[in-house]
Design a protein around this motif. Structure first.
Motif, mmCIF file in Angstrom:
data_model
loop_
_atom_site.group_PDB
_atom_site.id
_atom_site.type_symbol
_atom_site.label_atom_id
_atom_site.label_comp_id
_atom_site.label_asym_id
_atom_site.label_seq_id
_atom_site.Cartn_x
_atom_site.Cartn_y
_atom_site.Cartn_z
ATOM 1 N N ALA A 221 -40.000 54.575 23.874
ATOM 2 C CA ALA A 221 -40.544 53.855 25.023
ATOM 3 C C ALA A 221 -41.299 52.612 24.579
ATOM 4 O O ALA A 221 -41.163 51.532 25.184
ATOM 5 C CB ALA A 221 -41.463 54.777 25.821
ATOM 6 N N ALA A 222 -42.091 52.735 23.525
ATOM 7 C CA ALA A 222 -42.830 51.580 23.015
ATOM 8 C C ALA A 222 -41.874 50.511 22.504
ATOM 9 O O ALA A 222 -42.094 49.308 22.720
ATOM 10 C CB ALA A 222 -43.777 52.022 21.907
ATOM 11 N N CYS A 224 -38.829 49.980 23.565
ATOM 12 C CA CYS A 224 -38.211 49.354 24.741
ATOM 13 C C CYS A 224 -39.119 48.271 25.325
ATOM 14 O O CYS A 224 -38.663 47.166 25.660
ATOM 15 C CB CYS A 224 -37.905 50.408 25.805
ATOM 16 S SG CYS A 224 -36.557 51.535 25.408
ATOM 17 N N ASP A 225 -40.401 48.586 25.446
ATOM 18 C CA ASP A 225 -41.351 47.629 26.011
ATOM 19 C C ASP A 225 -41.471 46.385 25.135
ATOM 20 O O ASP A 225 -41.440 45.252 25.621
ATOM 21 C CB ASP A 225 -42.723 48.282 26.167
ATOM 22 C CG ASP A 225 -42.760 49.304 27.289
ATOM 23 O OD1 ASP A 225 -41.769 49.397 28.047
ATOM 24 O OD2 ASP A 225 -43.780 50.010 27.408
ATOM 25 N N THR A 226 -41.588 46.613 23.842
ATOM 26 C CA THR A 226 -41.734 45.489 22.910
ATOM 27 C C THR A 226 -40.496 44.614 22.916
ATOM 28 O O THR A 226 -40.586 43.380 22.896
ATOM 29 C CB THR A 226 -42.009 46.014 21.493
ATOM 30 O OG1 THR A 226 -43.217 46.777 21.497
ATOM 31 C CG2 THR A 226 -42.130 44.865 20.499
ATOM 32 N N GLU A 229 -40.265 42.326 26.008
ATOM 33 C CA GLU A 229 -41.182 41.192 25.870
ATOM 34 C C GLU A 229 -40.598 40.141 24.932
ATOM 35 O O GLU A 229 -40.719 38.931 25.187
ATOM 36 C CB GLU A 229 -42.533 41.688 25.355
ATOM 37 C CG GLU A 229 -43.304 42.523 26.367
ATOM 38 C CD GLU A 229 -44.531 43.189 25.766
ATOM 39 O OE1 GLU A 229 -44.752 43.013 24.539
ATOM 40 O OE2 GLU A 229 -45.264 43.868 26.508
ATOM 41 N N GLU A 274 -45.115 38.782 35.246
ATOM 42 C CA GLU A 274 -45.682 40.016 34.694
ATOM 43 C C GLU A 274 -45.147 41.245 35.437
ATOM 44 O O GLU A 274 -44.828 42.274 34.817
ATOM 45 C CB GLU A 274 -47.215 39.984 34.776
ATOM 46 C CG GLU A 274 -47.874 38.970 33.855
ATOM 47 C CD GLU A 274 -47.726 37.530 34.334
ATOM 48 O OE1 GLU A 274 -47.346 37.321 35.534
ATOM 49 O OE2 GLU A 274 -47.970 36.610 33.545
ATOM 50 N N ALA A 278 -42.775 44.205 33.848
ATOM 51 C CA ALA A 278 -43.153 45.618 33.938
ATOM 52 C C ALA A 278 -42.055 46.450 34.583
ATOM 53 O O ALA A 278 -41.750 47.568 34.132
ATOM 54 C CB ALA A 278 -44.457 45.760 34.720
ATOM 55 N N GLN A 281 -39.150 46.769 32.104
ATOM 56 C CA GLN A 281 -39.509 47.703 31.036
ATOM 57 C C GLN A 281 -39.374 49.145 31.513
ATOM 58 O O GLN A 281 -38.861 50.005 30.787
ATOM 59 C CB GLN A 281 -40.934 47.427 30.552
ATOM 60 C CG GLN A 281 -41.073 46.157 29.732
ATOM 61 C CD GLN A 281 -42.519 45.833 29.424
ATOM 62 O OE1 GLN A 281 -43.404 46.051 30.255
ATOM 63 N NE2 GLN A 281 -42.774 45.299 28.239
ATOM 64 N N GLN A 282 -39.814 49.408 32.734
ATOM 65 C CA GLN A 282 -39.685 50.760 33.274
ATOM 66 C C GLN A 282 -38.219 51.158 33.408
ATOM 67 O O GLN A 282 -37.833 52.280 33.048
ATOM 68 C CB GLN A 282 -40.382 50.856 34.628
ATOM 69 C CG GLN A 282 -40.348 52.253 35.231
ATOM 70 C CD GLN A 282 -41.015 52.318 36.589
ATOM 71 O OE1 GLN A 282 -40.686 51.548 37.489
ATOM 72 N NE2 GLN A 282 -41.963 53.225 36.752
ATOM 73 N N THR A 284 -35.733 50.014 31.696
ATOM 74 C CA THR A 284 -35.184 50.177 30.353
ATOM 75 C C THR A 284 -35.577 51.522 29.762
ATOM 76 O O THR A 284 -34.754 52.207 29.134
ATOM 77 C CB THR A 284 -35.653 49.035 29.439
ATOM 78 O OG1 THR A 284 -35.283 47.779 30.015
ATOM 79 C CG2 THR A 284 -35.021 49.151 28.062
ATOM 80 N N ARG A 285 -36.835 51.908 29.949
ATOM 81 C CA ARG A 285 -37.276 53.215 29.443
ATOM 82 C C ARG A 285 -36.495 54.354 30.088
ATOM 83 O O ARG A 285 -36.100 55.319 29.418
ATOM 84 C CB ARG A 285 -38.774 53.400 29.696
ATOM 85 C CG ARG A 285 -39.671 52.468 28.901
ATOM 86 C CD ARG A 285 -41.129 52.917 28.956
ATOM 87 N NE ARG A 285 -41.654 52.984 30.313
ATOM 88 C CZ ARG A 285 -42.283 51.997 30.927
ATOM 89 N NH1 ARG A 285 -42.443 50.823 30.315
ATOM 90 N NH2 ARG A 285 -42.766 52.150 32.152
#
Length: 343
Positions: A221-222, A224-226, A229, A274, A278, A281-282, A284-285
């Motif tokens: 998950a981390a 994916c978020d990175t 971005e 932003e 967000a 990212q959700q 993608t997770r």
């Protein structure tokens, strides 16, 4: 760990059936880097098995490998191959992939199928059913039916009319639910019934080793978020702006890539950047979680010839991975594995 720590040359390839390696994993697991490292050492050719990376309009959002980053001498095929205005079915990808696999074999390279699109990998390793063409008018009806009922409603309808197929589908899987409904309407037979029939195209005449990356959920998950971005920093917003400017049908596969709708909402002024990031990212997770679940339940339960790494890719994994691949290449035939059930 450096590449010089690896054996200086790979073993001779077994002649028949020819070997190929599948490098699979959820998004952001590092499979592209692993495939490139293997290809540089074997030598091999990396062949895309991701349904979005095949579109040339989405190099950033689909995380297509960058040649300098992966090694300029490593051949990469089927990345950015098609225009976003085209549709790439599993059958079309299979034909393209088999041609690239044969080309790699002719060059003395091992094909490395890299991606996480289960439908594509199923079409290659198991075969593909001989479904009849669906009329355009019926496709339009399927779109309207899905819009009217929503995915949960369409799933409930399929449960009543075609319970065997419906039981295999997630109630939120809009694309496959629509496909199942239109096949049932067009043929009077359920999609599962068609898939259980003798395949028009059987399993590819290759033997496969699966290398599966399955990082822990929190780490994935981390990552994916990175990564999303980093995509925004690399120009994902402008990429979506150019895509939208083409005025393409929003139902095309490329228009459904992760991040497209979210960044489109930002470009239209509906949300801030932003908020769009967000939301993407959700999404993608959630997608990565579904991919990981599929790999655990469908591949690892049914494929004997699979090597699993329950972590993100790291160069420290390479010596043992090289050893597994060498062992596979020296084996004339794989075990009599069960066929995949990736529906």
């Amino acid at each position: 760990m450096t590449k010089t720590d690896a054996p200086s040359s790979p073993p001779a390839l077994s002649p028949d059936p020819p070997p190929a390696v599948i490098v699979a994993g959820p998004t952001a697991s590092g499979k592209s880097a692993l495939a490139a490292a293997l290809a540089a050492r074997l030598p091999g050719t990396v062949i895309n098995a991701d349904s979005m990376q095949i579109y040339r309009d989405l190099p950033v959002l689909s995380a297509q490998p960058d040649a300098p980053a992966t090694g300029g001498d490593v051949p990469h095929r089927l990345y950015g191959r098609l225009d976003a205005a085209e549709r790439c079915s599993a059958g079309r990808w299979r034909a393209l992939a088999l041609a690239e696999m044969e080309a790699a074999r002719g060059e003395g390279r091992v094909p490395l199928l890299c991606g996480g699109t289960g439908l594509y990998l199923k079409a290659l390793t198991e075969g593909i059913a001989a479904l009849p063409p669906i009329p355009a008018e019926l496709r339009e009806r399927a779109v309207r039916r899905l819009a009217a009922l929503g995915p949960a409603g369409l799933h409930a309808e399929l449960l009543g009319r075609d319970p065997t197929t419906a039981a295999k589908l997630h109630p939120n899987d809009r694309q496959r639910l629509q496909r199942a409904w239109e096949v049932l309407e067009a043929t009077g037979r359920g999609l599962a019934d068609w898939q259980a029939a003798p395949n028009a195209a059987g399993p590819a005449p290759w033997r496969f080793l699966w290398l599966v990356l399955l990082p822990p959920r929190a780490a994935l998950a981390a990552a994916c978020d990175t990564r999303f971005e980093a995509m925004v920093a690399a120009g994902a917003v402008e990429e979506v702006r150019r895509l939208l400017a083409r005025g393409l049908d929003p139902r095309l596969p490329a228009m459904k890539a992760l991040g497209v709708s979210e960044l489109a909402d930002h470009l239209s002024g509906k949300v801030t950047l932003e908020e769009a990031v967000a939301a993407a990212q959700q999404a993608t997770r959630r997608y990565a979680k579904r991919q990981a679940t599929w790999l655990r339940t469908q591949v690892l339960r049914h494929i004997k010839n699979a090597y699993v790494m329950e972590t993100q890719f790291s160069e420290y994994q390479l010596p043992e991975t090289f050893s597994k691949v060498d062992e596979f290449l020296l084996t004339t035939r794989t075990p009599k594995d069960r066929v995949l059930d990736l529906d």
